[in-house]
Design a protein around this motif. Structure first.
Motif, mmCIF file in Angstrom:
data_model
loop_
_atom_site.group_PDB
_atom_site.id
_atom_site.type_symbol
_atom_site.label_atom_id
_atom_site.label_comp_id
_atom_site.label_asym_id
_atom_site.label_seq_id
_atom_site.Cartn_x
_atom_site.Cartn_y
_atom_site.Cartn_z
ATOM 1 N N THR A 175 -76.772 33.654 44.134
ATOM 2 C CA THR A 175 -77.830 33.950 43.177
ATOM 3 C C THR A 175 -79.165 33.299 43.508
ATOM 4 O OG1 THR A 175 -77.106 32.134 41.779
ATOM 5 C CG2 THR A 175 -76.181 34.308 41.315
ATOM 6 N N LYS A 176 -79.201 32.397 44.484
ATOM 7 C CA LYS A 176 -80.490 31.826 44.878
ATOM 8 C C LYS A 176 -80.465 31.421 46.344
ATOM 9 C CE LYS A 176 -79.556 27.127 43.178
ATOM 10 N NZ LYS A 176 -78.130 27.321 42.875
ATOM 11 N N ALA A 177 -81.659 31.175 46.850
ATOM 12 C CA ALA A 177 -81.819 30.874 48.269
ATOM 13 C C ALA A 177 -80.958 29.675 48.674
ATOM 14 C CB ALA A 177 -83.289 30.613 48.566
ATOM 15 N N ASP A 178 -80.354 29.808 49.862
ATOM 16 C CA ASP A 178 -79.498 28.795 50.495
ATOM 17 C C ASP A 178 -78.112 28.686 49.864
ATOM 18 O OD1 ASP A 178 -82.401 26.726 50.885
ATOM 19 O OD2 ASP A 178 -81.555 28.161 52.292
ATOM 20 N N ASP A 179 -77.853 29.445 48.801
ATOM 21 C CA ASP A 179 -76.496 29.492 48.248
ATOM 22 C C ASP A 179 -75.574 30.147 49.257
ATOM 23 O OD1 ASP A 179 -76.635 30.097 44.628
ATOM 24 O OD2 ASP A 179 -76.898 28.287 45.845
ATOM 25 N N LYS A 180 -74.334 29.677 49.295
ATOM 26 C CA LYS A 180 -73.312 30.324 50.119
ATOM 27 C C LYS A 180 -72.245 30.868 49.188
ATOM 28 C CE LYS A 180 -71.754 28.555 54.029
ATOM 29 N NZ LYS A 180 -71.023 27.703 55.011
ATOM 30 N N GLY A 181 -71.990 32.165 49.295
ATOM 31 C CA GLY A 181 -70.880 32.763 48.568
ATOM 32 C C GLY A 181 -69.668 32.799 49.475
#
Lengths: 113, 113
Positions: free
Chosen positions: A51-57
């Motif tokens: 949901t935001k920059a640099d997040d890892k799913g």
């Protein structure tokens, strides 16, 4: 306008190979990013999201990192299995509340035993 | 309910007839979406509801297509005077918010003969 571009398929790999499916996006604002998977004969399922920059799913060994600087959300898996054979869709959604999802065209993945 | 329910699962209709497709979203999901997936193609956005109103109808292909949602719950997609090019799988999804992701139903496969 907003759009999602993903790697064209079909992609065929041997079992235990490393997988990358490229996805880039164009959006105003700050979208949420998703990967959906559609197994043969089944409906679409959410695989992972960020949901935001640099997040890892991550889910089921798959990972994707939200890269704002390159507007990308590439899907990776270190060792694929035959059961991963499916169509994978990259998608984005914008807006402060629920808004429509924009999907890429899908990438068909086939894994050879 | 536990998931998004769509009915019928399959529909074969004669060209020129009207059809109604139903979607029962997950209880409490305020957002509801209709998409169309033609054979071997990606997902085409049709319409999106927030509650009973439709802020975005931009994807409806022609005035033969309409949709409504009542009570913030069940939605019906109606196609009038069906044409062969309407043959596709019609997918419904619901969501609490964009960051929660979207849950898809299994779809209605429409075949116009």
């Amino acid at each position: 306008g907003n759009s999602v571009t993903q790697m064209e398929g079909p992609v065929t790999l041997s079992e235990e190979a490393f997988l990358t499916i490229n996805c880039t996006y164009t959006a105003t604002g700050y979208p949420s990013l998703f990967w959906y998977v559609q197994y043969p004969g089944e409906g679409l399922q959410l695989l992972l999201k960020a949901t935001k920059a640099d997040d890892k799913g991550s889910n089921k060994g798959f990972e994707a990192t939200y890269r704002k600087e390159t507007t990308s959300f590439h899907l990776e898996k270190g060792s694929v299995q035959v059961s991963d054979s499916a169509v994978y869709f990259c998608a984005l959604s914008e807006g402060s509340s629920a808004s429509k999802i924009i999907f890429g065209s899908g990438t068909r993945l086939s894994i050879r035993p | 309910g536990a998931g998004v329910s769509q009915s019928p699962s399959n529909k074969v209709t004669e060209k020129g007839k009207d059809v109604e497709l139903r979607c029962d979203p997950i209880s409490g999901h305020t957002a509801l979406y209709w998409y169309r997936q033609s054979l071997g193609q990606g997902l085409e956005f049709l319409i999106y509801f927030q509650g009973n109103s439709a802020p975005d109808k931009s994807g409806l292909p022609s005035d033969r297509f309409s949709a409504e949602r009542t009570g913030g719950s069940v939605s019906t997609l109606t196609i009038q005077r069906t044409q062969q090019e309407d043959s596709a799988v019609y997918l419904c999804a619901s969501s609490l918010s964009r960051d929660h992701g979207y849950t898809f139903g299994s779809g209605t496969r429409l075949t116009v003969v």
